[in-house]
Scaffold this motif. Structure first.
Motif, mmCIF file in Angstrom:
data_model
loop_
_atom_site.group_PDB
_atom_site.id
_atom_site.type_symbol
_atom_site.label_atom_id
_atom_site.label_comp_id
_atom_site.label_asym_id
_atom_site.label_seq_id
_atom_site.Cartn_x
_atom_site.Cartn_y
_atom_site.Cartn_z
ATOM 1 N N GLN B 147 0.880 -1.162 0.000
ATOM 2 C CA GLN B 147 0.000 0.000 0.000
ATOM 3 C C GLN B 147 0.917 1.210 0.000
ATOM 4 N N ILE B 148 0.662 2.161 -0.854
ATOM 5 C CA ILE B 148 1.454 3.387 -0.849
ATOM 6 C C ILE B 148 0.614 4.485 -0.222
ATOM 7 N N SER B 149 1.180 5.137 0.786
ATOM 8 C CA SER B 149 0.402 6.126 1.524
ATOM 9 C C SER B 149 0.962 7.536 1.369
ATOM 10 N N GLU B 150 2.121 7.654 0.713
ATOM 11 C CA GLU B 150 2.728 8.982 0.614
ATOM 12 C C GLU B 150 3.640 9.066 -0.600
ATOM 13 N N ILE B 151 3.547 10.197 -1.306
ATOM 14 C CA ILE B 151 4.380 10.474 -2.473
ATOM 15 C C ILE B 151 4.911 11.897 -2.337
ATOM 16 N N LYS B 152 6.198 12.054 -2.569
ATOM 17 C CA LYS B 152 6.786 13.392 -2.559
ATOM 18 C C LYS B 152 7.701 13.504 -3.762
ATOM 19 N N LEU B 206 0.621 9.993 -10.408
ATOM 20 C CA LEU B 206 1.234 9.110 -9.409
ATOM 21 C C LEU B 206 0.261 8.807 -8.265
ATOM 22 N N SER B 207 -0.480 9.823 -7.832
ATOM 23 C CA SER B 207 -1.404 9.628 -6.710
ATOM 24 C C SER B 207 -2.574 8.738 -7.108
ATOM 25 N N SER B 208 -3.108 8.946 -8.300
ATOM 26 C CA SER B 208 -4.224 8.111 -8.765
ATOM 27 C C SER B 208 -3.811 6.643 -8.801
ATOM 28 N N MET B 209 -2.649 6.377 -9.388
ATOM 29 C CA MET B 209 -2.159 4.997 -9.457
ATOM 30 C C MET B 209 -1.984 4.418 -8.058
ATOM 31 N N SER B 210 -1.388 5.218 -7.163
ATOM 32 C CA SER B 210 -1.019 4.715 -5.842
ATOM 33 C C SER B 210 -2.214 4.518 -4.934
ATOM 34 N N PHE B 211 -3.154 5.462 -5.002
ATOM 35 C CA PHE B 211 -4.278 5.425 -4.067
ATOM 36 C C PHE B 211 -5.492 4.707 -4.667
ATOM 37 N N GLY B 212 -5.428 4.383 -5.974
ATOM 38 C CA GLY B 212 -6.516 3.614 -6.589
ATOM 39 C C GLY B 212 -7.775 4.417 -6.840
ATOM 40 N N PHE B 213 -7.627 5.706 -7.032
ATOM 41 C CA PHE B 213 -8.780 6.597 -7.228
ATOM 42 C C PHE B 213 -8.341 7.725 -8.158
ATOM 43 N N HIS B 214 -9.191 8.073 -9.108
ATOM 44 C CA HIS B 214 -8.788 9.081 -10.085
ATOM 45 C C HIS B 214 -8.782 10.483 -9.480
ATOM 46 N N ILE B 215 -7.601 10.960 -9.138
ATOM 47 C CA ILE B 215 -7.420 12.306 -8.598
ATOM 48 C C ILE B 215 -6.961 13.191 -9.745
ATOM 49 N N LYS B 216 -7.737 14.228 -10.032
ATOM 50 C CA LYS B 216 -7.391 15.083 -11.163
ATOM 51 C C LYS B 216 -6.552 16.266 -10.709
ATOM 52 N N ALA B 247 5.970 18.581 -4.788
ATOM 53 C CA ALA B 247 4.655 17.947 -4.901
ATOM 54 C C ALA B 247 4.552 16.931 -3.774
ATOM 55 N N HIS B 248 3.396 16.873 -3.128
ATOM 56 C CA HIS B 248 3.269 15.989 -1.964
ATOM 57 C C HIS B 248 1.820 15.524 -1.849
ATOM 58 N N SER B 249 1.634 14.213 -1.749
ATOM 59 C CA SER B 249 0.284 13.692 -1.500
ATOM 60 C C SER B 249 0.338 12.605 -0.444
ATOM 61 N N LYS B 250 -0.752 12.486 0.284
ATOM 62 C CA LYS B 250 -0.859 11.510 1.365
ATOM 63 C C LYS B 250 -2.233 10.871 1.326
ATOM 64 N N LEU B 251 -2.305 9.640 1.797
ATOM 65 C CA LEU B 251 -3.594 8.964 1.951
ATOM 66 C C LEU B 251 -3.747 8.584 3.414
ATOM 67 N N ILE B 280 13.323 14.204 -8.671
ATOM 68 C CA ILE B 280 13.408 13.096 -7.708
ATOM 69 C C ILE B 280 11.998 12.778 -7.236
ATOM 70 N N ILE B 281 11.743 11.507 -6.995
ATOM 71 C CA ILE B 281 10.419 11.075 -6.532
ATOM 72 C C ILE B 281 10.605 10.120 -5.368
ATOM 73 N N SER B 282 9.907 10.390 -4.272
ATOM 74 C CA SER B 282 9.942 9.527 -3.092
ATOM 75 C C SER B 282 8.593 8.832 -2.942
ATOM 76 N N ILE B 283 8.650 7.526 -2.737
ATOM 77 C CA ILE B 283 7.452 6.686 -2.606
ATOM 78 C C ILE B 283 7.547 5.976 -1.266
ATOM 79 N N ASN B 284 6.471 5.955 -0.519
ATOM 80 C CA ASN B 284 6.507 5.271 0.762
ATOM 81 C C ASN B 284 5.553 4.085 0.785
ATOM 82 N N GLY B 285 6.109 2.880 0.808
ATOM 83 C CA GLY B 285 5.283 1.665 0.821
ATOM 84 C C GLY B 285 5.244 1.078 2.223
ATOM 85 N N ASP B 286 4.126 0.426 2.559
ATOM 86 C CA ASP B 286 3.985 -0.053 3.949
ATOM 87 C C ASP B 286 4.933 -1.207 4.266
ATOM 88 N N ILE B 287 5.393 -1.937 3.260
ATOM 89 C CA ILE B 287 6.328 -3.039 3.526
ATOM 90 C C ILE B 287 7.752 -2.655 3.122
#
Lengths: 410, 410
Positions: B147-152, B206-216, B247-251, B280-287
């Motif tokens: 699960q990805i909960s944060e993108i920067k 990136l957020s749409s893919m990660s969070f599974g919801f179309h964020i425009k 750029a920063h998004s969180k779920l 640069i892109i930072s991705i935070n996965g739960d595992i």
């Protein structure tokens, strides 16, 4: 699909939890039945942190190799010859192989790939380099289009933890090593980490894939970190640098150059901010330019993620072809293509020896900065070739002069 | 295999060179016949940097869509509606689609995926985010398990180039923008870059893919960089920070938060050393934990490499399944989950206004550092929530006070 697991240490436990305890996205939601049905361990009766049914455990490899239902063997044991043989036997019986064992991949990459091709199975080893960083997969993709001529990286969490702590806390090497061992960041026998064997195996794997020629651990010039003192760290920080343990390989024509050594990085360098157990890998492709990949270089979950990621490729039937081909004929050029200004610290109590040190350095470098400070001389040379600087060091060491040196990278 | 190319600008030229002029590893060595057989352009007679046979060129999309031999359509044009329609039509005719068009992917990701699934073709868009950085492919792999909960990320080369140059050269914003335009790092109309539309489209993907919801794009709060002055840069650098356009998004639960804004990073932060046209892109996965990916965010070769990399997946028959599913129901939480200390610079000529500024800030933050310097007040607040700080800013702006502010990140 049934999977056999060889080893139930830290990484093995993480893999077992993700698959059989359905941690994570895929296994939590998938209806596809994937299960680790046999686990080979050394001692069945050992107390474990993970709950594995007794009937899954075995000490006999035959229970896995002879099980026709097992289609994938995951090898997360740490040895060399026995593990290599398990992998070869598994492939010969038509089983896909996934491993985190960098020693075996580094030493036998050519035979492992050959055996995988002959038996039409996958051989995947994402977890062998960079823990959770998806560097092997990325490298395969980059190589589809690019020639890769240079690889650089901080590839060992133990030494990076030690160097970070020495910088931050002002501790000496021995003191920091003991702390690292207490915290579980260094092993009881830290030789493989602090002398560079762990790093050079990883560099061997990345360089072999990139340059298309099997470069072994022993082909890489390596130098450890235990000569570094807190006086070095102080001086280096005052000069605006950070000390890092760097793996670096280059390809020029048909000659490769590979080294593992402590180096000085400017605080403006991205790699200078990679601390503690994190790793970073820089890849230079002729079309894509430089890419860098950063993440946790070790640890149960990150490494287990890489192993299970490989399993996903097999499930999705990606990567059926083994794209990496080791068909180049390259020569080992040693370290003579590396060069730069050098930092050198030499310890001495008398003026005659000091003069000898300065004279020796003058033979190799014109412009140099010199600082004397309490029985120590600190020197920054002009640009010198790495092999020539090694001669200088040999000359000083022949007089029993205690010293540390590192090339300035950026 | 025959490929149709829509657009022959910078990226299109790079793609044409790699494929038809056989640049790079695969095309230089492969016996598989892959050729771009039709190229749609706006003006056939335009002089070009790349040698394309006249019979390949067309201005009519029908020449591509009706060509049964063309199995893949590569869309590297920069518009929105027309390009979206070309992609949809191509998929409906059973052609795989590859695109670098972030506007279309960001706006129509859901329909594009749906159409790809219905027509059993691939829809790939690696080049739409991060230029040569293999972020889309990596994200798909990470999401198989995590699960990805944060993108920067630093996702825009133009603004990063401007901020880097303002820092290094001491130039003001307007001056730097003109230089960037002269050097080709900024467009004649720089609005999409400096107001954050380019970045928010990438964050949307990136957020749409990660969070599974179309964020425009329009769901993301964005703030541009043109209020930044050389006085800000000086003060920020003196404080030990670097200014970056982040750029920063969180779920969190079923609520997402997304923002694009200038922020202050410590010089110890890896991202603080990402300069000029690099991303640069930072991705935070739960595992897997945090991963970061660094590389050239734009440019002919790096972006063309990403496009051709997607073509490799189609050739190798990987990624046949579209793994990304946008089936979540999420709410937009605005920016209230972002918080931190804030830097604020306000310009004023009289004491009464200064007092008003300080009083207003005191309503939101207790401990604060204040520096007065030549008709300017510089403040660093205590920790404040982003939405509350916005209120403070609105209050000051209502009095026509000229200001700039940025959250301190690390």
């Amino acid at each position: 699909m049934k999977v056999g697991l060889l080893g139930l240490g830290t990484v093995g436990t993480g893999v077992y939890e993700i698959i059989n305890h359905q941690r994570g996205n895929y296994f939590a939601s998938s209806k596809q039945e994937i299960v680790i049905s046999k686990v080979m361990v050394r001692d069945i009766d050992k107390k474990r942190k993970v709950d594995v049914p007794a009937e899954y455990l075995t000490t006999d490899f035959k229970d896995i190799i002879d099980d026709e239902e097992i289609k994938v063997v995951i090898c997360v044991m740490g040895g060399l010859e026995a593990e290599y043989n398990y992998m070869i036997q598994s492939m010969k019986r038509g089983k896909h192989v996934i491993t985190a064992n960098k020693a075996a991949v580094s030493e036998y990459m050519d035979v492992l790939y050959k055996t995988a091709r002959e038996n039409n199975v996958s051989f995947l080893y994402e977890a062998s380099v960079g823990g959770g960083i998806p560097i092997i997969t990325s490298l395969i993709q980059i190589l589809r289009i690019n020639q890769i001529s240079e690889i650089k990286g901080i590839l060992n969490g133990t030494t990076n933890f030690i160097l970070s702590k020495m910088s931050d806390e002002g501790w000496d090497f021995e003191e920091t090593l003991i702390k690292a061992q207490e915290l579980g960041f260094a092993e009881a026998d830290p030789t493989a980490d602090i002398e560079g064997f762990d790093v050079s195996r990883k560099l061997s794997i990345l360089s072999s894939m990139s340059f298309g020629f099997h470069i072994k651990d022993e082909d890489i010039k390596k130098r450890g970190i235990k000569e570094i003192t807190s006086a070095d760290i102080d001086t280096i920080n005052d000069m605006g640098y950070v000390i890092k343990y760097l793996a670096h390989s280059k390809l020029e024509g048909n000659t490769y150059y590979a080294t593992v050594e402590p180096v000085l990085l400017s605080t403006k360098d991205i790699m200078s901010n990679v601390n503690e157990e994190f790793n970073i890998i820089s890849i230079n492709g002729d079309i894509i330019g430089e890419l860098q990949f950063y993440g946790k270089g070790a640890g149960k979950d990150a490494t287990a993620n890489a192993v299970v990621g490989d399993l996903m490729y097999i499930i999705n039937a990606d990567f059926r072809k083994q794209e990496i081909v080791l068909d180049q004929q390259l020569e080992n050029g040693g370290i003579k293509e590396f060069s730069g200004k050098y930092y050198l610290r030499a310890d001495s109590d008398n003026h005659e020896e000091f003069s000898h040190i300065i004279d020796t350095i003058s033979d190799f470098s014109n412009n140099k900065k010199i600082i004397f400070n309490r029985s120590k001389v600190f020197v920054v040379t002009d640009e010198v070739r790495a092999d020539q600087f090694e001669e200088l060091v040999l000359e000083l060491k022949s007089k029993n002069i205690n010293l540390f040196y590192a090339r300035i990278y950026s």
